[in-house]
Design a protein around this motif. Structure first.
Motif, short mmCIF file in Angstrom:
data_model
loop_
_atom_site.label_atom_id
_atom_site.label_comp_id
_atom_site.label_asym_id
_atom_site.label_seq_id
_atom_site.Cartn_x
_atom_site.Cartn_y
_atom_site.Cartn_z
N THR A 52 44.79 35.78 35.36
CA THR A 52 44.68 35.83 36.82
C THR A 52 43.24 35.58 37.22
O THR A 52 42.32 35.72 36.40
N PRO A 53 42.97 35.21 38.48
CA PRO A 53 41.58 35.04 38.91
C PRO A 53 40.71 36.28 38.65
O PRO A 53 39.57 36.16 38.20
N ALA A 54 41.28 37.46 38.90
CA ALA A 54 40.51 38.68 38.66
C ALA A 54 40.26 38.88 37.18
O ALA A 54 39.16 39.29 36.77
N GLY A 55 41.26 38.58 36.34
CA GLY A 55 41.10 38.72 34.90
C GLY A 55 40.11 37.74 34.32
O GLY A 55 39.34 38.07 33.42
N ARG A 56 40.13 36.51 34.85
CA ARG A 56 39.17 35.50 34.36
C ARG A 56 37.75 35.85 34.78
O ARG A 56 36.80 35.63 34.01
N HIS A 57 37.60 36.40 35.97
CA HIS A 57 36.26 36.79 36.42
C HIS A 57 35.68 37.88 35.53
O HIS A 57 34.48 37.91 35.27
N CYS A 58 36.56 38.76 35.06
CA CYS A 58 36.15 39.85 34.17
C CYS A 58 35.96 39.36 32.73
O CYS A 58 35.09 39.87 32.02
N ALA A 77 43.04 49.13 33.84
CA ALA A 77 41.61 48.98 33.58
C ALA A 77 41.40 48.53 32.15
O ALA A 77 42.27 48.70 31.29
N GLY A 78 40.23 47.92 31.91
CA GLY A 78 39.94 47.43 30.56
C GLY A 78 38.48 47.13 30.37
O GLY A 78 37.61 47.56 31.13
N GLY A 79 38.22 46.36 29.33
CA GLY A 79 36.87 45.94 29.01
C GLY A 79 36.65 44.49 29.37
O GLY A 79 37.55 43.66 29.18
N CYS A 80 35.48 44.17 29.89
CA CYS A 80 35.16 42.81 30.33
C CYS A 80 34.11 42.19 29.41
O CYS A 80 33.14 42.84 29.02
N SER A 81 34.32 40.92 29.09
CA SER A 81 33.32 40.20 28.30
C SER A 81 32.24 39.59 29.18
O SER A 81 31.15 39.26 28.70
N THR A 85 30.54 43.34 35.10
CA THR A 85 31.83 43.40 35.79
C THR A 85 32.62 44.60 35.31
O THR A 85 32.84 44.76 34.11
N ALA A 86 33.08 45.43 36.25
CA ALA A 86 33.90 46.60 35.92
C ALA A 86 35.36 46.20 36.02
O ALA A 86 35.84 45.84 37.10
N GLY A 87 36.08 46.27 34.92
CA GLY A 87 37.46 45.79 34.86
C GLY A 87 38.48 46.78 35.36
O GLY A 87 39.19 47.42 34.57
N VAL A 88 38.58 46.95 36.67
CA VAL A 88 39.64 47.75 37.30
C VAL A 88 40.45 46.80 38.17
O VAL A 88 39.88 46.04 38.96
N PHE A 89 41.78 46.85 38.03
CA PHE A 89 42.66 45.90 38.71
C PHE A 89 43.77 46.65 39.43
O PHE A 89 44.36 47.57 38.89
N ALA A 90 44.07 46.21 40.67
CA ALA A 90 45.10 46.83 41.49
C ALA A 90 46.21 45.82 41.77
O ALA A 90 45.94 44.64 42.04
N PRO A 111 27.70 44.29 29.12
CA PRO A 111 29.16 44.33 29.09
C PRO A 111 29.64 45.71 29.52
O PRO A 111 29.04 46.73 29.16
N ILE A 112 30.73 45.74 30.28
CA ILE A 112 31.23 46.99 30.85
C ILE A 112 32.64 47.25 30.33
O ILE A 112 33.50 46.36 30.35
N THR A 113 32.90 48.49 29.90
CA THR A 113 34.24 48.92 29.49
C THR A 113 34.62 50.16 30.28
O THR A 113 33.81 51.09 30.41
#
Length: 252
Positions: A52-58, A77-81, A85-90, A111-113
């Motif tokens: 998704t666009p949000a997932g690709r940005h992360c 939520a997850g870890g971003c490469s 970027t803080a990987g929280v998705f709604a 990197p943020i997890t």
């Protein structure tokens, strides 16, 4: 649910009001069920969210938590490469949207997890790890309006220490335990982390209480000891000891 949950603290969440359950599986799949929980539907997978666009940005690398907002909105939520970027998705409007806090410029290259994501009575609370190795820092984050706005704590440098337990409590309190009997807490209105006195031996977790107090739950074989730290106190005081009757060897 005929599947293994992910080995993370926030792998199972319940929605307020509706009773819907959200489960994060070891396979990286998020499943959703309504009462009476006879059918579990796939809400997302790590792979479907990553494209998704949000997932690709992360640059989503893996899922680490599942939660509901106080209004019942599913969160993952997850870890971003991708740094900073803080990987929280709604789940909004039939798609996944980025819902994490905006991080300060000082973390733009880190990197943020998301280590924790959980709902309290009226807010969402998160614990983020920024960086890797000895330079890793922790940040707590709070949102009282379904992730539209976040309050972010100052960074807490681990200095090579490992996180052994985390917990949340009243008044937006976040508590972390580190190896070597170290611990610290912070609230959503505080401007700095509070370092606690050395933890009692055998402490397994911390339980923040009302009015700024905190309990340490310590275990030694069949004995559970509750130690209390009153606001402003320099030392832990034993408040209760419980002996649990366990017949060793009976499980085999």
């Amino acid at each position: 649910l005929d599947a293994a949950l992910a080995g993370v603290p926030d792998a199972l969440a319940a929605a307020p009001g509706s009773g819907h359950l959200l489960a994060l599986l070891a396979s990286g799949t998020a499943k959703l069920a309504a009462p009476p929980y006879t059918r579990w539907a796939t809400l997302a997978t790590q792979r479907s969210l990553a494209v998704t666009p949000a997932g690709r940005h992360c640059g989503l690398q893996g899922l680490t938590a599942a939660a509901f907002t106080p209004s019942g909105l599913p969160l993952l939520a997850g870890g971003c490469s991708h740094p900073g970027t803080a990987g929280v998705f709604a789940a909004k409007g039939g798609t996944w949207q980025a819902a994490g806090p905006q991080l300060p410029a000082t973390l733009a290259r880190q990197p943020i997890t998301v280590l924790r994501l959980t709902r309290t009575a009226d807010s969402i609370e998160a614990l983020l790890a920024a960086g890797t190795g000895p330079a890793t820092s922790l940040l707590a984050a709070w949102s009282a309006d379904n992730t539209s706005h976040w309050t972010l704590s100052p960074a807490f440098r681990l200095n090579g220490r490992a996180v052994t337990a985390t917990s949340f409590g009243p008044a937006g309190t976040a508590a972390i335990m580190l190896n070597g009997n170290h611990a610290a807490t912070i609230t959503s209105t505080a401007t700095s982390w509070r370092t606690l006195p050395a933890l009692p031996a055998g402490t397994a977790t911390l339980a923040p209480g009302p009015a700024g107090g905190i309990d340490a739950l310590a275990v030694h074989r069949t004995k559970l000891t509750i130690w209390q730290l009153a606001p402003g106190s320099p030392a832990w005081n034993a408040a209760q000891a419980i002996t649990v009757p366990i017949q060793f060897g009976s499980s085999g």
